[in-house]
Design a protein around this motif. Structure first.
Motif, mmCIF file in Angstrom:
data_model
loop_
_atom_site.group_PDB
_atom_site.id
_atom_site.type_symbol
_atom_site.label_atom_id
_atom_site.label_comp_id
_atom_site.label_asym_id
_atom_site.label_seq_id
_atom_site.Cartn_x
_atom_site.Cartn_y
_atom_site.Cartn_z
ATOM 1 N N ARG A 173 0.654 -1.493 -0.033
ATOM 2 C CA ARG A 173 -0.085 -0.167 -0.060
ATOM 3 C C ARG A 173 0.928 1.302 0.156
ATOM 4 N NH1 ARG A 173 -2.248 2.838 4.207
ATOM 5 N NH2 ARG A 173 -1.591 1.355 5.842
ATOM 6 N N ASP A 174 2.012 1.172 0.778
ATOM 7 C CA ASP A 174 2.704 2.514 0.653
ATOM 8 C C ASP A 174 3.327 2.881 -0.855
ATOM 9 O OD1 ASP A 174 4.593 0.558 0.489
ATOM 10 O OD2 ASP A 174 5.785 0.825 2.379
ATOM 11 N N CYS A 175 3.624 1.964 -1.595
ATOM 12 C CA CYS A 175 3.810 2.290 -2.995
ATOM 13 C C CYS A 175 2.734 3.375 -3.506
ATOM 14 C CB CYS A 175 3.856 0.958 -3.638
ATOM 15 S SG CYS A 175 5.610 0.032 -3.193
ATOM 16 N N TRP A 176 1.601 2.932 -3.395
ATOM 17 C CA TRP A 176 0.344 3.804 -3.678
ATOM 18 C C TRP A 176 0.417 5.116 -3.136
ATOM 19 C CZ3 TRP A 176 -3.019 2.495 -7.761
ATOM 20 C CH2 TRP A 176 -3.197 1.321 -8.236
ATOM 21 N N VAL A 177 0.582 5.261 -2.099
ATOM 22 C CA VAL A 177 0.331 6.440 -1.195
ATOM 23 C C VAL A 177 1.625 7.103 -1.340
ATOM 24 C CG1 VAL A 177 0.079 7.358 1.038
ATOM 25 C CG2 VAL A 177 -1.046 5.298 0.721
ATOM 26 N N GLU A 178 2.847 6.783 -1.074
ATOM 27 C CA GLU A 178 3.907 7.632 -1.155
ATOM 28 C C GLU A 178 4.299 8.150 -2.562
ATOM 29 O OE1 GLU A 178 7.235 5.531 0.476
ATOM 30 O OE2 GLU A 178 6.068 5.339 2.492
ATOM 31 N N HIS A 179 3.896 7.377 -3.442
ATOM 32 C CA HIS A 179 4.085 7.682 -4.909
ATOM 33 C C HIS A 179 2.860 8.573 -5.596
ATOM 34 C CE1 HIS A 179 7.907 6.032 -5.531
ATOM 35 N NE2 HIS A 179 7.559 4.993 -4.832
ATOM 36 N N GLY A 180 1.979 8.694 -4.859
ATOM 37 C CA GLY A 180 0.492 9.400 -5.628
ATOM 38 C C GLY A 180 -0.063 8.807 -6.266
ATOM 39 N N VAL A 181 -0.039 7.347 -6.711
ATOM 40 C CA VAL A 181 -0.667 6.590 -7.800
ATOM 41 C C VAL A 181 -2.124 6.869 -7.589
ATOM 42 C CG1 VAL A 181 -0.786 4.695 -9.113
ATOM 43 C CG2 VAL A 181 1.223 5.220 -8.027
ATOM 44 N N ILE A 198 2.061 1.945 -10.812
ATOM 45 C CA ILE A 198 2.292 1.321 -9.840
ATOM 46 C C ILE A 198 3.578 0.290 -9.999
ATOM 47 C CG2 ILE A 198 0.803 -0.575 -10.284
ATOM 48 C CD1 ILE A 198 1.529 1.222 -6.956
ATOM 49 N N VAL A 199 3.802 -0.197 -11.231
ATOM 50 C CA VAL A 199 4.793 -1.078 -11.507
ATOM 51 C C VAL A 199 6.306 -0.243 -11.195
ATOM 52 C CG1 VAL A 199 6.135 -2.400 -13.373
ATOM 53 C CG2 VAL A 199 3.714 -2.900 -12.901
ATOM 54 N N MET A 200 6.307 0.797 -11.638
ATOM 55 C CA MET A 200 7.523 1.714 -11.456
ATOM 56 C C MET A 200 7.657 1.877 -10.095
ATOM 57 S SD MET A 200 9.120 1.414 -14.341
ATOM 58 C CE MET A 200 10.337 2.890 -14.423
ATOM 59 N N ALA A 201 6.487 2.275 -9.206
ATOM 60 C CA ALA A 201 6.394 2.757 -7.938
ATOM 61 C C ALA A 201 7.142 1.535 -7.205
ATOM 62 C CB ALA A 201 5.103 3.386 -7.775
ATOM 63 N N CYS A 202 6.669 0.349 -7.383
ATOM 64 C CA CYS A 202 6.843 -0.855 -6.678
ATOM 65 C C CYS A 202 8.489 -0.994 -7.085
ATOM 66 C CB CYS A 202 6.002 -2.066 -6.878
ATOM 67 S SG CYS A 202 4.324 -1.927 -6.265
ATOM 68 N N GLY A 203 8.790 -0.999 -8.210
ATOM 69 C CA GLY A 203 10.176 -1.355 -8.583
ATOM 70 C C GLY A 203 10.577 -2.603 -8.871
ATOM 71 N N GLU A 204 9.859 -3.544 -7.897
ATOM 72 C CA GLU A 204 10.139 -5.003 -8.254
ATOM 73 C C GLU A 204 9.073 -5.858 -8.250
ATOM 74 O OE1 GLU A 204 14.459 -6.067 -6.225
ATOM 75 O OE2 GLU A 204 12.808 -5.853 -4.858
ATOM 76 N N CYS A 205 8.817 -7.115 -8.956
ATOM 77 C CA CYS A 205 7.656 -7.667 -9.211
ATOM 78 C C CYS A 205 8.031 -9.159 -9.071
ATOM 79 C CB CYS A 205 6.850 -7.290 -10.388
ATOM 80 S SG CYS A 205 5.442 -8.278 -10.645
ATOM 81 N N MET A 206 7.141 -10.150 -8.519
ATOM 82 C CA MET A 206 7.318 -11.373 -8.627
ATOM 83 C C MET A 206 6.306 -12.241 -9.157
ATOM 84 S SD MET A 206 9.939 -12.680 -5.396
ATOM 85 C CE MET A 206 10.222 -14.278 -6.321
ATOM 86 N N PHE A 207 5.988 -13.356 -9.529
ATOM 87 C CA PHE A 207 4.640 -14.005 -9.893
ATOM 88 C C PHE A 207 4.647 -15.444 -9.252
ATOM 89 C CE2 PHE A 207 6.454 -11.389 -13.287
ATOM 90 C CZ PHE A 207 5.348 -10.581 -13.813
ATOM 91 N N VAL A 208 3.380 -15.529 -9.181
ATOM 92 C CA VAL A 208 2.795 -16.953 -8.875
ATOM 93 C C VAL A 208 2.330 -17.769 -9.955
ATOM 94 C CG1 VAL A 208 2.602 -16.458 -6.325
ATOM 95 C CG2 VAL A 208 0.579 -16.302 -7.868
ATOM 96 N N ASP A 209 2.837 -18.977 -10.282
ATOM 97 C CA ASP A 209 2.404 -19.586 -11.588
ATOM 98 C C ASP A 209 1.028 -20.657 -11.052
ATOM 99 O OD1 ASP A 209 2.067 -20.723 -14.208
ATOM 100 O OD2 ASP A 209 3.567 -22.353 -13.663
ATOM 101 N N ARG A 210 -0.046 -19.841 -10.992
ATOM 102 C CA ARG A 210 -1.332 -20.402 -10.539
ATOM 103 C C ARG A 210 -2.521 -19.517 -11.010
ATOM 104 N NH1 ARG A 210 -3.598 -21.164 -4.886
ATOM 105 N NH2 ARG A 210 -5.398 -20.184 -6.029
#
Length: 325
Positions: A173-181, A198-210
């Motif tokens: 949630r802080d990625c939304w709030v701090e970056h004003g998305v 939000i992808v750029m605000a988060c900076g990193e991402c992982m996936f679950v294969d399901r």
């Protein structure tokens, strides 16, 4: 001393507007999640059917359900209002006529927590309730064990390997709030620019294969009806995204293959929508700005063979339309 308040791990935000036939199934799928510390925020967007009564019924029985009322202002405002009251470490978005699959939120949460990752993505299934048919929505080929950068994921969005929709994901949630998305008020395709932001605000991402989410296919929904506003808003969203990826160095200029892939894939969709309009309004001139030389499209490794063929037929159709005006 009073009982300690349960820590909120995930806040799920659900905009609700006139979905009394579907919203119970959505709520039940969320309540069935084996996820401790789950906060469910339903934003009633001025529903005129029985949706509000159903939300009230569930909120009386479940302490973790919050109902917010607003005048009919659209999904963007509803999502923005949901973010304002959310208290979870992570947030997720669900459409009120869709279904969160069993164990999905726990799988996303565990992946995020075990890897200190601010964004985790699960699979989306298209779902036809009448027949029970389901079909995978995305075409991702990713490793579950790798962290992808924000630019990597933006590339997946530009190539349409991952769609610009927010469900089946959790975000810190802080990625939304701090970056004003936030979501653009009054706009269809409200998820498109925020999906990149939000992808750029988060900076990193992982996936679950399901598979994590059933996206209900139904006639009469906002995605099934074609209007001039829908085409106009799509073209505006495409322009907003192109400016964003250029300004944030996701692509290297207008001729970048990723941007060409984006133009081609969404240009096809815009052309199809435009062809369904009645009443004389036409956006062919605006759509024409998305075109690229067919030889470059043909040689691109970022565009599927299927979309290359579609693009050729769209271009032929638009040329024929111009000739016969």
């Amino acid at each position: 001393m009073g009982e300690a308040k349960e820590k909120i791990n995930i806040s799920v935000i659900v905009p609700v507007y006139n979905v009394e036939a579907y919203v119970r199934e959505c709520i039940d799928s969320l309540l069935a999640q084996d996820m401790p510390g789950l906060e469910l925020i339903f934003v009633n967007d001025g529903s005129t059917d029985g949706s509000r009564g159903i939300l009230e019924e569930y909120s009386r029985r479940h302490d973790n359900i919050i109902v917010i009322d607003q005048e009919n202002s659209g999904q963007s405002v509803a999502k923005n209002n949901g973010i304002k009251v959310a208290s979870g470490k992570y947030i997720s978005f669900v459409d009120a006529d869709d279904i969160m699959m069993e164990g999905a939120l726990r799988a996303l949460f565990d992946k995020a927590e075990h890897n200190s990752c601010p964004m985790v993505v699960g699979g989306v299934m298209l779902y036809w309730a009448e027949t029970g048919r389901m079909k995978r929505y995305d075409s991702l080929h990713v490793s579950e064990n790798r962290k992808y950068s924000g630019k990597d994921v933006c590339g997946m969005l530009l190539r349409e390997e991952m769609h610009c929709v927010l469900p089946a994901k959790i975000y810190r949630r802080d990625c939304w709030v701090e970056h004003g998305v936030s979501f653009p008020a009054g706009q269809i395709y409200e998820d498109m620019l925020p999906a990149f932001s939000i992808v750029m605000a988060c900076g990193e991402c992982m996936f679950v294969d399901r598979p994590c989410y059933k996206y209900r296919m139904r006639e009469g929904s906002s995605v099934a009806v074609t209007t001039p506003k829908k085409v106009r808003d799509l073209l505006k969203s495409l322009g907003d995204v192109k400016r964003f990826v250029l300004d944030n160095d996701v692509v290297q200029g207008e001729s970048d293959p990723l941007l060409m892939s984006f133009d081609v894939n969404y240009g096809i969709y815009a052309t199809q929508l435009n062809s369904r309009l009645t009443g004389g309004e036409d956006f062919s001139q605006e759509i024409d700005r998305l075109k690229h030389p067919f030889c470059k499209v043909l040689l691109s490794s970022s565009i599927s063979v299927k979309n290359k063929v579609k693009y050729l037929f769209c271009r032929i159709g638009m040329l024929y339309k111009k000739k016969n005006k």
